[in-house]
Design an enzyme around this catalytic site. Structure first.
Site, PDB file in Angstrom:
ATOM      1  N   TYR A 199      62.662 -25.311  67.310  1.00 47.02           N
ATOM      2  CA  TYR A 199      62.236 -26.456  66.692  1.00 47.02           C
ATOM      3  C   TYR A 199      63.094 -27.553  67.024  1.00 47.02           C
ATOM      4  O   TYR A 199      64.094 -26.849  67.612  1.00 47.02           O
ATOM      5  CB  TYR A 199      62.304 -26.560  64.824  1.00 47.02           C
ATOM      6  N   GLU A 200      63.209 -28.390  67.059  1.00 44.20           N
ATOM      7  CA  GLU A 200      63.110 -29.876  67.434  1.00 44.20           C
ATOM      8  C   GLU A 200      63.279 -29.558  68.965  1.00 44.20           C
ATOM      9  O   GLU A 200      64.099 -29.991  69.495  1.00 44.20           O
ATOM     10  CB  GLU A 200      65.350 -30.047  66.880  1.00 44.20           C
ATOM     11  N   GLY A 201      62.614 -28.703  69.961  1.00 45.94           N
ATOM     12  CA  GLY A 201      62.276 -28.812  70.995  1.00 45.94           C
ATOM     13  C   GLY A 201      62.663 -27.517  71.631  1.00 45.94           C
ATOM     14  O   GLY A 201      63.609 -27.112  71.323  1.00 45.94           O
ATOM     15  N   GLN A 258      64.572 -28.193  75.763  1.00 41.59           N
ATOM     16  CA  GLN A 258      65.767 -28.474  76.434  1.00 41.59           C
ATOM     17  C   GLN A 258      65.914 -28.051  78.103  1.00 41.59           C
ATOM     18  O   GLN A 258      66.733 -29.455  78.739  1.00 41.59           O
ATOM     19  CB  GLN A 258      66.355 -27.809  75.247  1.00 41.59           C
TER      20      GLN A 258
END
Lengths: 597, 597
Positions: free
Chosen positions: A438-440, A445
């Site tokens: 999650y969050e990328g 990244q």
């Protein structure tokens, strides 16, 4: 076993590696003296250990649940704990005093976030997402939006969410379909389905402030046609009191592998006429604003990795001390605690050294953030911003990937008992698994690291950092300590490998984009082990100096050198393998046609 | 998505790498012609895909459960499937025709075991343990015990268990306390508590044949005072019919992270007067016999690692083909399936190449087992036995460790959906986690590899294997294919690293036992990547030969070379890091005193 915050290591990193006193000297950071910070952290450690940590296991066993068509009841105890959290001011640590926050630097908020997440990853997600919403409103919200929402978010009376993902739009936000129709009165009506919304519905706060990506009519296709809206669960009256229930409803929550106490909601906007939304900033700039939240959230998710790894480490150490099994290899009369077995020791050191390295790197990044935001010197601000931005994908990607390895080793240290849910080690292994997603995802990244952070400036930031690493290598060369010599040798090979890879990325980006991106995740991991190893090397230098000067806790400093030595030989030593994967490995990655899988 | 057995790869490994036709030429293996074997595997693939695989998800959602004080009801459908399994003769593949088995070589049983485990790890554990019990009785049981139990075990009418672990005796069997008192009539009464007993109680068979470690009165302390007993759930009458219920009862089963359909029992022996047991072989030689079962079981657990990794790989490929997200990096009009993204491709190749390498190594080991048992030539038997024994801890330890990595990547390929239990990818991640623990943890395997398999013969077996690896390197040198040249380069560095480490182990075993054992797990992993890389290199050589000759399936052979290339650059390239960990890394492992953790 409960959680005991590693305050000694935290303070060591803050003071000796991240430069807390330099941060304290920045304009606006005058309150963050080392003494004050230590007191804040002690208080936070107490709160997290006593109030939040005890709710971790019950949250896993008795998760939040959905009922009555659109309600979510959280695990027993969460509501009261969140109230206490808000009242004690912990939501506001890093937020402006103007809206009721404590206005402390990110460097101080960072260990607080670590502690909260070590205590309870599921619980900590609610403040984490709220921080993101606060950040977005602070940056892009109108004065009216700020006045309406910020104080209650910062006090923990209300909470915030990030609504990006839709069933067809995960990593690729260009595919967002939710729409927002202007009503002529400045408000919008929002329609659409959002999934994977962390704390999208719950009973811990009076209101939930959703930040939602949607398209206005005639917006351009793709990511350039996305706007950001505030859609509160309850509308807010002029006097600040809560008004009507808005048309956003939780139609289900997910049944997940881990972080079970954190409700992951499917939210339906506008099924009963339209959800009232308020535009944040300008139309079509939503992705840009969302990235502000995301960058803060990405760093915080990196901290989650470090946090769950620390907790898994503590649990493994406790078990290894108490489990009696087999004789000592060097010969003992009877069976001994398994902490005497070399392989158990190796696993514990692997866990410990990775946690310490990742912590040091993250705190150093936080200090750079503070310098980038508070320094009076333009050039200092710029250099620190570049350094921080380079580190964010590494802190997020590397710390979360290693958290899986650490949690997995934590299970292994427990042997068969580790596989039994009652033991508790398995929960960390399950919980940690979401962090590289999650969050990328780690790939996202890594693509950020390759594209925006390395290729765009021709490797300038990466090479500036490598120059700093080289200075640490020189300092190590001056030491006659054989551990420091061994660390220097591994750091030198590691930094050479990283330099080769930076050149490879910069030189091949145009001619062979798929070849470069084939190695993006190995590059991220290489950067993680080299820069983490760099921080451990810096730590060893400080520890040696203190030992020679007879200052401070000798046992702690000896342990720091031993841990740095382990990291160098066992983790940093992976650098050459990563280099090969990146520089020679793209042929293998792309060798098969799709139908050959 | 259901499971489709990778028959093409299996037959390639059997024929081209493991030497099926040479095994077929051994005395007693005449039935195992390549054509017959292919037909057997096709039949097994069909059975596993159609009957067993569909029960995998339901077994996870509705696990076996304990009730009425001592009963276990397995997941719906398991009982019928196990009956079909037995009736089709699959329990008997590798067991003697004399007792109703098919008498096929281990090389043929091995892919069957892989398929069954890919289909359903939890289900497959029951036959796996039964195989172990059969093996022990065949080796050490009296004619009477053989006559009483073997036929029903081999037909799948009854099942078997291994009872080693007690609460205080896990990896350390010296601590076993269960006792067996002779009754004067040749039988014993067995008392004690055994934990972690896989399929220790269930409803899938008429009887359960427990093989139990216990101490007779006045037995020596430690592992030299342990005897092995058969303790059937129901006593068996002279005529073979079932008699009285024996005094062994399942008092609970565990709530586990994974393999939930497989009941893990706590068994209480003798609480109501004593459980009737029958000595297997001689008193005090129980551990020796148990090791026969364990070695078979260790190899089989290694196959479980490969099997679950294969299943996770298949699921990830299917998702990567169907999930549409983001444009192709090289530029495409609209979003494409994520299998086009380089990092997804990298993850899939990492999964695929590790599975193929581990499979090849395991099948080659199985062929050595057959040669060791069937060759007419004493020297050939001996050499193959040494080779097989060297490989067993590697097949067990390395294949199971990599299965966690592969299953974890499988979750990652699915993104957020991977974390949702309904998707099914998370089950493999949970299930796989037990594999490096049971039947001897990775550390136990690694200690076996260091102590019994390497140091004991002064590294002779290891070096004989390295000489074979060097011959493969020479063959690679003769090729003008750049992929083969790249593979050769990595194999040469890898084999050099392994040689260094073998010398390190042999030279330091006496002077620095803790230092050597500090590196035991890295040594096992190094041996895994080098020997797995060796098999992939052999595969690439075969594939290149076939391509040049225009023989067989060109796409398959090209994919094999591409997969071998990936393995070389991305997995085998880790060798130098492992070498450093082992040769330089012990200082870090043992650097901290116990109280510094």
């Amino acid at each position: 076993m409960s959680y005991v915050a590693p305050l000694k290591d935290m303070m060591f990193v803050l003071n000796e590696l991240a430069g807390l006193s330099q941060v304290n000297a920045l304009p606006g950071c005058e309150d963050a003296s080392p003494e004050t910070v230590e007191a804040v952290l002690e208080e936070n450690a107490k709160f997290c250990g006593e109030v939040i940590a005890p709710l971790n296991v019950i949250g896993d066993k008795e998760p939040s649940y959905w009922h009555d068509g659109n309600k979510v009841t959280t695990t027993k105890g969460f509501k009261e704990a969140f109230k206490a959290f808000g009242e004690a001011g912990w939501q506001g640590v890093q937020h402006p005093t103007e809206f009721g926050g404590q206005g402390l630097p990110k460097l101080v908020a960072t260990p607080c976030i670590e502690m909260l997440n070590s205590a309870n990853l599921s619980f900590a997600l609610c403040p984490l997402l709220t921080d993101g919403a606060i950040e977005a409103l602070l940056t892009a919200g109108s004065d009216e939006l700020k006045a309406t929402y910020l104080e209650n978010l910062i006090s923990g009376k209300w909470t915030g969410t990030m609504n990006l993902t839709e069933p067809q739009a995960g990593s690729d936000l260009a595919l967002v379909r939710s729409r927002a129709e202007p009503q002529g009165d400045g408000t919008f009506k929002v329609f659409g389905t959002k999934i994977f919304i962390t704390y999208g519905e719950h009973d811990m706060a009076e209101n939930i402030v959703h930040l939602v990506l949607a398209r206005t009519p005639n917006a351009p296709e793709g990511v350039k046609g996305i706007s950001l809206f505030v859609v509160p669960k309850f509308l807010v009256n002029k006097d600040g009191s809560l008004g009507e229930r808005n048309d956003v409803h939780c139609v289900s929550i997910e049944h997940k592998l881990g972080i079970k106490a954190s409700p992951t909601a499917v939210l339906q906007f506008g099924d009963h006429g339209g959800a009232i939304g308020y535009l944040v900033g300008e139309e079509n700039r939503g992705l840009e604003y969302m990235f502000i939240m995301m960058n803060a959230a990405r760093f915080a998710v990196g901290m989650q990795g470090i946090a769950v790894a620390e907790r898994a480490y503590q649990k493994a150490v406790a078990y290894a001390r108490e489990r009696i099994q087999s004789r000592d290899l060097a010969g003992s009369a009877g069976p001994v605690a398994i902490i005497h077995q070399p392989d158990v020791r190796r696993m514990l050191m692997s866990m410990r050294s990775q946690v310490e390295a990742a912590r040091a790197l993250a705190y150093v990044a936080a200090a750079a953030y503070d310098a980038a935001h508070h320094s009076a010197d333009d050039a200092v601000r710029k250099a620190n911003q570049a350094f921080y931005e380079f580190l964010v994908p590494i802190v997020k990607g590397w710390s979360t990937e290693l958290s899986i390895d650490v949690a997995s080793n934590g299970v292994q240290v427990h042997g068969g008992m580790g596989f039994i849910e009652e033991t508790g080690a398995a929960q960390y292994y399950r919980d940690a698994r979401i962090l590289p997603i999650y969050e990328g995802t780690t790939a996202i990244q890594a693509n950020d690291l390759v594209g925006r952070k390395t290729a765009r400036d021709g490797g300038a930031t990466a090479k500036a950092i490598l120059a700093q690493v080289r200075r640490t290598e020189e300092e190590l060369s001056a030491s006659d300590n054989p551990d420091l010599a061994a660390i220097r040798a591994q750091l030198a090979s590691g930094s050479k490998a990283l330099e080769d890879v930076v050149n490879f990325v910069v030189n091949n980006m145009k001619s062979d984009i798929k070849g470069v991106f084939s190695g993006s995740v190995p590059y991220l991991k290489l950067a993680g082990v080299v820069l983490g190893g760099w921080q451990m090397a810096r730590a060893a230098l400080v520890a040696e100096r203190k030992l020679k000067a007879g200052e401070g806790d000798a046992k702690f400093h000896q342990a720091k050198i031993g841990t740095a030595r382990f990291f160098a030989d066992h983790i940093l030593s992976q650098a050459s393998g990563y280099r090969t994967s990146i520089v020679d490995g793209s042929a293998g990655v792309m060798a098969l046609a799709e139908d050959q899988f």
